[in-house]
Design an enzyme around this catalytic site. Structure first.
Site, mmCIF file in Angstrom:
data_model
loop_
_atom_site.group_PDB
_atom_site.id
_atom_site.type_symbol
_atom_site.label_atom_id
_atom_site.label_comp_id
_atom_site.label_asym_id
_atom_site.label_seq_id
_atom_site.Cartn_x
_atom_site.Cartn_y
_atom_site.Cartn_z
ATOM 1 N N THR A 36 0.851 -1.188 0.000
ATOM 2 C CA THR A 36 0.000 0.000 0.000
ATOM 3 C C THR A 36 0.891 1.243 0.000
ATOM 4 O OG1 THR A 36 -0.196 -0.111 2.401
ATOM 5 C CG2 THR A 36 -1.939 -1.183 1.110
ATOM 6 N N THR A 45 1.364 4.404 1.538
ATOM 7 C CA THR A 45 2.074 4.976 2.689
ATOM 8 C C THR A 45 3.012 3.949 3.309
ATOM 9 O OG1 THR A 45 0.267 6.516 3.110
ATOM 10 C CG2 THR A 45 1.791 6.120 4.929
ATOM 11 N N CYS A 46 2.571 2.713 3.377
ATOM 12 C CA CYS A 46 3.390 1.651 3.968
ATOM 13 C C CYS A 46 4.668 1.434 3.162
ATOM 14 C CB CYS A 46 2.598 0.346 4.029
ATOM 15 S SG CYS A 46 1.013 0.483 4.874
ATOM 16 N N SER A 47 4.528 1.374 1.852
ATOM 17 C CA SER A 47 5.658 1.067 0.973
ATOM 18 C C SER A 47 6.576 2.256 0.705
ATOM 19 C CB SER A 47 5.149 0.549 -0.379
ATOM 20 O OG SER A 47 4.524 -0.698 -0.216
ATOM 21 N N VAL A 68 7.750 1.723 5.998
ATOM 22 C CA VAL A 68 8.799 0.708 5.970
ATOM 23 C C VAL A 68 10.157 1.317 5.598
ATOM 24 C CG1 VAL A 68 9.622 -1.380 4.818
ATOM 25 C CG2 VAL A 68 7.253 -1.243 5.614
#
Length: 162
Positions: free
Chosen positions: A48, A50-52, A56
């Protein structure tokens, strides 16, 4: 269920990953965190935006600094299966320290009180975005995001608190 908070002992739970032979394995959170200082951060979903692009990468880029401040393990949890988590981890070839663990049925997210129902958006039950600093199973920092935000659970925020 109340969300995990500072002063709480983290619940034990089993998460999954793929070993070097791409075979599914499980590990208990307590086995990774007992007698150690660990960061456990959760994201709503692998791959996703924001996560990627933010969450992270921040922990990967700041891993050496975190380790320099006594952090033994950095664990990323997402409500995805271990095959997805393994594929996602491979998109970060520079990663040397962040472990990607799967909470496929959101059982651990539920045990933390951090599950997030995104069924109306077609995403099912996920995890809220969060970052915990845990020392010998005791929560020292619990940075839990409001839905849709990325303000308190970054590597930078954890570093400030260390």
């Amino acid at each position: 269920m109340a969300p995990i908070a500072v002063g709480d002992v983290i619940p034990d739970g089993t998460l999954a990953f793929l070993d070097d032979d791409n075979k599914p394995q499980t590990v208990s959170i307590h086995s990774l965190a007992a007698a150690k200082k660990v960061i456990i951060f959760g994201v709503p979903g692998a791959f996703t935006p924001t996560c990627s692009l933010k969450h992270v990468p921040g922990f990967i880029e700041r891993a050496e600094e975190l380790k320099g401040k006594g952090v033994d393990e950095i664990i990323c949890i997402s409500v995805n299966d271990p095959f997805v988590m393994n594929s996602w981890a491979k998109t970060f070839p520079e990663n040397k320290h962040v472990k990607f663990l799967a909470d496929g049925a959101a059982k651990y997210s539920h045990a933390l009180g951090l599950e997030l129902d995104l069924s109306e958006k077609g995403l099912g039950v996920r995890s809220k975005r969060f970052a915990l600093l845990v020392e010998d199973l005791n929560v020292k920092i619990a940075n839990i995001e409001n839905v849709g935000e990325f303000t308190v659970s970054s590597a930078e925020e954890i570093l400030k608190a260390l």
